[in-house]
Design a protein around this motif. Structure first.
Motif, PDB file in Angstrom:
ATOM      1  N   GLU A   1       0.830  -1.208   0.000  1.00  0.00           N
ATOM      2  CA  GLU A   1       0.000   0.000   0.000  1.00  0.00           C
ATOM      3  C   GLU A   1       0.865   1.259   0.000  1.00  0.00           C
ATOM      4  O   GLU A   1       0.550   2.234  -0.685  1.00  0.00           O
ATOM      5  N   LYS A   2       1.961   1.235   0.735  1.00  0.00           N
ATOM      6  CA  LYS A   2       2.853   2.396   0.768  1.00  0.00           C
ATOM      7  C   LYS A   2       3.583   2.585  -0.563  1.00  0.00           C
ATOM      8  O   LYS A   2       3.962   3.686  -0.914  1.00  0.00           O
ATOM      9  N   LEU A   3       3.761   1.505  -1.301  1.00  0.00           N
ATOM     10  CA  LEU A   3       4.418   1.596  -2.607  1.00  0.00           C
ATOM     11  C   LEU A   3       3.436   1.930  -3.724  1.00  0.00           C
ATOM     12  O   LEU A   3       3.707   2.794  -4.558  1.00  0.00           O
ATOM     13  N   TYR A   4       2.294   1.247  -3.770  1.00  0.00           N
ATOM     14  CA  TYR A   4       1.423   1.326  -4.940  1.00  0.00           C
ATOM     15  C   TYR A   4      -0.019   1.739  -4.632  1.00  0.00           C
ATOM     16  O   TYR A   4      -0.852   1.738  -5.535  1.00  0.00           O
ATOM     17  N   GLY A   5      -0.306   2.077  -3.371  1.00  0.00           N
ATOM     18  CA  GLY A   5      -1.667   2.464  -3.015  1.00  0.00           C
ATOM     19  C   GLY A   5      -2.048   3.833  -3.565  1.00  0.00           C
ATOM     20  O   GLY A   5      -1.222   4.583  -4.093  1.00  0.00           O
ATOM     21  N   LYS A   6      -3.338   4.168  -3.441  1.00  0.00           N
ATOM     22  CA  LYS A   6      -3.848   5.449  -3.947  1.00  0.00           C
ATOM     23  C   LYS A   6      -3.188   6.641  -3.280  1.00  0.00           C
ATOM     24  O   LYS A   6      -2.964   7.664  -3.914  1.00  0.00           O
ATOM     25  N   GLU A   7      -2.865   6.510  -2.001  1.00  0.00           N
ATOM     26  CA  GLU A   7      -2.263   7.619  -1.267  1.00  0.00           C
ATOM     27  C   GLU A   7      -0.742   7.513  -1.196  1.00  0.00           C
ATOM     28  O   GLU A   7      -0.115   8.189  -0.393  1.00  0.00           O
ATOM     29  N   SER A   8      -0.157   6.667  -2.016  1.00  0.00           N
ATOM     30  CA  SER A   8       1.295   6.487  -2.009  1.00  0.00           C
ATOM     31  C   SER A   8       2.005   7.731  -2.518  1.00  0.00           C
ATOM     32  O   SER A   8       1.621   8.326  -3.522  1.00  0.00           O
TER      33      SER A   8
END
Length: 184
Positions: A134-141
């Motif tokens: 999530e930290k790499l490819y999430g919406k809020e990354s």
């Protein structure tokens, strides 16, 4: 949590216990609060420590990657020493030609088991792997493109491996490979 997970971790307890120690150490180094009281809890935490989630991408990556790296560094030489001698060279408890006992066979068998135990406990918890993803490819990354490219393969392997380990896929694979090694 599935009983298969607990059985797989119990079967590879030396590796799970050492992985828990490495996770604890990495959490301390990264400054992450730890909620775990003991290492041996026969539930979904077996082989892991309960901790706060890291807030930054580097901390999330290091938390997922370093404990498994330490287990690999210890497990690979043990596995190779045991597997080469027992599975490839055919060292057995009795010498075929003389009929004498070969005591070093049991040492190689212990090395093989410990190597398997350490190498089947190299992946993070699914929640930690999901957080890294999530930290790499999430919406809020807010990760830069270079980190998304460089960390794609390690993050993918950790993500998939976390799911495989959750259902004891790593233990089942190791047992199958060992049994096939003995048969052929």
């Amino acid at each position: 949590m599935s009983m298969l997970y607990v059985l797989g971790k119990a079967f590879t307890l030396p590796g799970a216990y050492l992985k828990t120690f490495w996770e604890h150490l990495v959490c301390r180094i990264l400054g992450l609060p730890i909620e775990t009281e003991g290492y041996l809890t026969f539930d979904e935490r077996l082989g892991h420590v309960e901790h706060e989630f890291p807030e930054t991408l580097p901390k999330a990556f290091l938390l997922c990657w370093l404990p498994g790296l330490f287990n690999r560094i210890i497990g690979v030489p043990m596995f190779i020493a045991g597997a080469v001698n027992v599975l490839y060279l055919g060292v057995r408890p009795l010498d075929v030609q003389t009929g004498e006992r070969v005591g070093v066979f049991y040492f190689y068998l212990i090395l093989l088991y410990l190597g398997i135990a350490f190498l089947t406990n190299v992946f993070p918890l699914v929640e930690d792997a999901m957080l890294l993803w999530e930290k790499l490819y999430g919406k809020e990354s807010n990760a830069k493109m270079i980190w998304k490219i460089l960390l794609f393969i390690p993050a993918s392997v950790m993500y998939g491996g976390a799911y495989a380990e959750q259902y004891s896929g790593t233990v089942i694979l190791a047992v199958l490979v060992t049994v096939l090694g003995f048969l052929f």
